[in-house]
Scaffold this motif. Structure first.
Motif, PDB file in Angstrom:
ATOM      1  N   TYR A  18      53.461  49.291  43.939  1.00 14.46           N
ATOM      2  CA  TYR A  18      53.005  50.687  43.977  1.00 14.46           C
ATOM      3  C   TYR A  18      54.153  51.576  44.459  1.00 14.46           C
ATOM      4  O   TYR A  18      54.276  52.707  44.039  1.00 14.46           O
ATOM      5  CB  TYR A  18      51.814  50.842  44.933  1.00 14.46           C
ATOM      6  N   THR A  44      42.575  38.998  51.785  1.00 16.58           N
ATOM      7  CA  THR A  44      42.591  40.442  51.575  1.00 16.58           C
ATOM      8  C   THR A  44      44.035  40.950  51.494  1.00 16.58           C
ATOM      9  O   THR A  44      44.890  40.507  52.246  1.00 16.58           O
ATOM     10  CB  THR A  44      41.771  41.165  52.678  1.00 16.58           C
ATOM     11  N   GLY A  45      44.287  41.795  50.506  1.00 15.63           N
ATOM     12  CA  GLY A  45      45.630  42.334  50.308  1.00 15.63           C
ATOM     13  C   GLY A  45      46.544  41.440  49.488  1.00 15.63           C
ATOM     14  O   GLY A  45      47.731  41.742  49.317  1.00 15.63           O
ATOM     15  N   SER A  46      46.019  40.344  48.946  1.00 18.99           N
ATOM     16  CA  SER A  46      46.874  39.400  48.214  1.00 18.99           C
ATOM     17  C   SER A  46      47.203  39.874  46.795  1.00 18.99           C
ATOM     18  O   SER A  46      48.047  39.280  46.125  1.00 18.99           O
ATOM     19  CB  SER A  46      46.214  38.016  48.161  1.00 18.99           C
ATOM     20  N   GLY A  47      46.542  40.919  46.333  1.00 19.05           N
ATOM     21  CA  GLY A  47      46.876  41.475  45.023  1.00 19.05           C
ATOM     22  C   GLY A  47      45.848  41.237  43.931  1.00 19.05           C
ATOM     23  O   GLY A  47      46.111  41.518  42.761  1.00 19.05           O
ATOM     24  N   LYS A  48      44.670  40.762  44.290  1.00 15.88           N
ATOM     25  CA  LYS A  48      43.635  40.441  43.298  1.00 15.88           C
ATOM     26  C   LYS A  48      43.202  41.682  42.504  1.00 15.88           C
ATOM     27  O   LYS A  48      43.195  41.675  41.274  1.00 15.88           O
ATOM     28  CB  LYS A  48      42.403  39.821  43.988  1.00 15.88           C
ATOM     29  N   SER A  49      42.838  42.736  43.223  1.00 21.12           N
ATOM     30  CA  SER A  49      42.373  43.946  42.530  1.00 21.12           C
ATOM     31  C   SER A  49      43.519  44.607  41.773  1.00 21.12           C
ATOM     32  O   SER A  49      43.312  45.202  40.713  1.00 21.12           O
ATOM     33  CB  SER A  49      41.764  44.941  43.524  1.00 21.12           C
ATOM     34  N   THR A  50      44.725  44.485  42.298  1.00 16.68           N
ATOM     35  CA  THR A  50      45.899  45.028  41.608  1.00 16.68           C
ATOM     36  C   THR A  50      46.083  44.326  40.268  1.00 16.68           C
ATOM     37  O   THR A  50      46.323  44.975  39.244  1.00 16.68           O
ATOM     38  CB  THR A  50      47.156  44.866  42.487  1.00 16.68           C
TER      39      THR A  50
HETATM   40  P1  ATP Z   1      40.814  42.660  48.926  1.00 23.75           P
HETATM   41  O1  ATP Z   1      40.374  41.229  48.989  1.00 23.75           O
HETATM   42  O2  ATP Z   1      40.798  43.301  50.296  1.00 23.75           O
HETATM   43  O3  ATP Z   1      40.070  43.465  47.901  1.00 23.75           O
HETATM   44  P2  ATP Z   1      43.103  42.465  47.125  1.00 23.75           P
HETATM   45  O4  ATP Z   1      43.557  41.066  46.991  1.00 23.75           O
HETATM   46  O5  ATP Z   1      42.246  43.038  46.060  1.00 23.75           O
HETATM   47  O6  ATP Z   1      42.397  42.638  48.542  1.00 23.75           O
HETATM   48  P3  ATP Z   1      44.900  44.661  46.504  1.00 23.75           P
HETATM   49  O7  ATP Z   1      43.888  45.741  46.603  1.00 23.75           O
HETATM   50  O8  ATP Z   1      45.358  44.280  45.153  1.00 23.75           O
HETATM   51  O9  ATP Z   1      44.431  43.358  47.292  1.00 23.75           O
HETATM   52  O10 ATP Z   1      46.140  45.115  47.370  1.00 23.75           O
HETATM   53  C1  ATP Z   1      47.381  44.423  47.372  1.00 23.75           C
HETATM   54  C2  ATP Z   1      48.380  45.212  48.183  1.00 23.75           C
HETATM   55  O11 ATP Z   1      48.659  46.448  47.518  1.00 23.75           O
HETATM   56  C3  ATP Z   1      47.929  45.570  49.582  1.00 23.75           C
HETATM   57  O12 ATP Z   1      49.025  45.484  50.436  1.00 23.75           O
HETATM   58  C4  ATP Z   1      47.449  46.997  49.452  1.00 23.75           C
HETATM   59  O13 ATP Z   1      47.618  47.686  50.654  1.00 23.75           O
HETATM   60  C5  ATP Z   1      48.376  47.544  48.385  1.00 23.75           C
HETATM   61  N1  ATP Z   1      47.733  48.592  47.575  1.00 23.75           N
HETATM   62  C6  ATP Z   1      46.562  48.466  46.899  1.00 23.75           C
HETATM   63  N2  ATP Z   1      46.274  49.589  46.220  1.00 23.75           N
HETATM   64  C7  ATP Z   1      47.285  50.451  46.479  1.00 23.75           C
HETATM   65  C8  ATP Z   1      47.582  51.789  46.061  1.00 23.75           C
HETATM   66  N3  ATP Z   1      46.766  52.446  45.240  1.00 23.75           N
HETATM   67  N4  ATP Z   1      48.723  52.354  46.534  1.00 23.75           N
HETATM   68  C9  ATP Z   1      49.553  51.682  47.351  1.00 23.75           C
HETATM   69  N5  ATP Z   1      49.344  50.424  47.773  1.00 23.75           N
HETATM   70  C10 ATP Z   1      48.229  49.817  47.352  1.00 23.75           C
END
Ligand code: ATP
Ligand code: MG
Length: 230
Positions: A18, A44-50
């Motif tokens: 990002y 949490t924060g591992s990048g799944k939703s990304t």
């Molecule tokens: P969770 O289990 O909490 O949903 P996740 O595995 O889905 O977590 P992501 O949401 O993909 O994790 O986030 C991965 C990293 O990217 C985290 O460090 C988060 O802070 C960062 N991040 C996520 N969305 C954004 C954004 N829109 N802008 C900047 N950083 C972001």
């Protein structure tokens, strides 16, 4: 671009951040067979939703590529993409409208039979049929209350009503009882062979029967296998 017929997904050398210098996904290589059931887990924060956001074209990767049925993801026409891909979001919303409208979303191409079939596939048909006015019952604000888990099943019916080749699901994190969580897993398993399912899961029971479970850690693939292998 052609239509998406099979739902094969290939991710090669994917990297995404990002903000410059703060990589969220790095050197990711994945292959999802058409009609397979893929679970994605990780802290949490591992990048799944990304990863899901990239697959949904909300963002473009800085490095690497994603293909669907061999076509570069960004070259698939919007209409072909929309009709091939369904999403069950983490926090599904309900309109203050009937159960029927909540599933069809007013799409005229969805017949009553397709709507019911989607509800059956999402394992929510029994619940909706048993409501006082069945599928005409008002849901949401001012209507019949439904739980978070039931909302997610209705959102799954909504996604399946469009007959997608690929279904993305971001599992709800809160307020899902274990019976509903098992139903979500069964519904996803039953789609095997027809729909490529990519499900972010917070509970292992949801993806117990997945063909492939991808474990992310700080944006890296750390493990891959079936539930029995991991
Ligand atoms: P969770 O289990 O909490 O949903 P996740 O595995 O889905 O977590 P992501 O949401 O993909 O994790 O986030 C991965 C990293 O990217 C985290 O460090 C988060 O802070 C960062 N991040 C996520 N969305 C954004 C954004 N829109 N802008 C900047 N950083 C972001
Ligand atoms: Mg997330």
């Amino acid at each position: 671009g052609r239509r998406i017929e099979a739902g094969e997904i290939r991710i090669e050398h994917l990297a995404f951040s990002y903000q410059p210098g703060r990589p969220v996904l790095e050197r990711l290589n994945l292959h999802f067979e058409p009609g397979s059931f893929v679970g994605i887990v990780g802290h949490t924060g591992s990048g799944k939703s990304t990863l899901l956001s990239l697959l949904l074209r909300f963002y473009a990767p800085q490095q690497g590529r994603i293909t669907i049925d061999g076509q570069a993801l960004d070259s698939v026409p919007d209409e072909a993409f929309r009709s091939a891909v369904g999403l069950v979001p983490q926090e599904p919303y309900l309109m203050a409208a009937s159960a029927r409208e909540n599933i069809t979303m007013g799409r005229p191409d969805i017949s009553e039979a397709q709507m019911r079939e989607a509800a059956r596939a999402a394992r929510i048909d029994d619940f909706l049929s048993a409501l006082p006015q069945g599928y005409d019952t008002l849901l949401g604000e001012g209507g019949t209350r439904v739980s978070t888990g039931q909302k997610q099943l209705i959102a799954m019916a909504r996604a399946l009503a469009g007959a997608p080749k690929i279904l993305f699901l971001d599992e709800a994190t809160s307020n899902i009882d274990s019976a509903t969580e098992q139903i979500v897993g069964e519904a996803l398993t039953a789609l095997r062979g027809r729909v490529t399912v990519v499900a972010i899961a917070h509970r292992l029971s949801t993806i117990r029967d997945a063909d492939q479970i991808v474990v992310l850690n700080h944006g890296h693939l750390v493990e891959r296998g079936s539930h029995g292998e991991l």
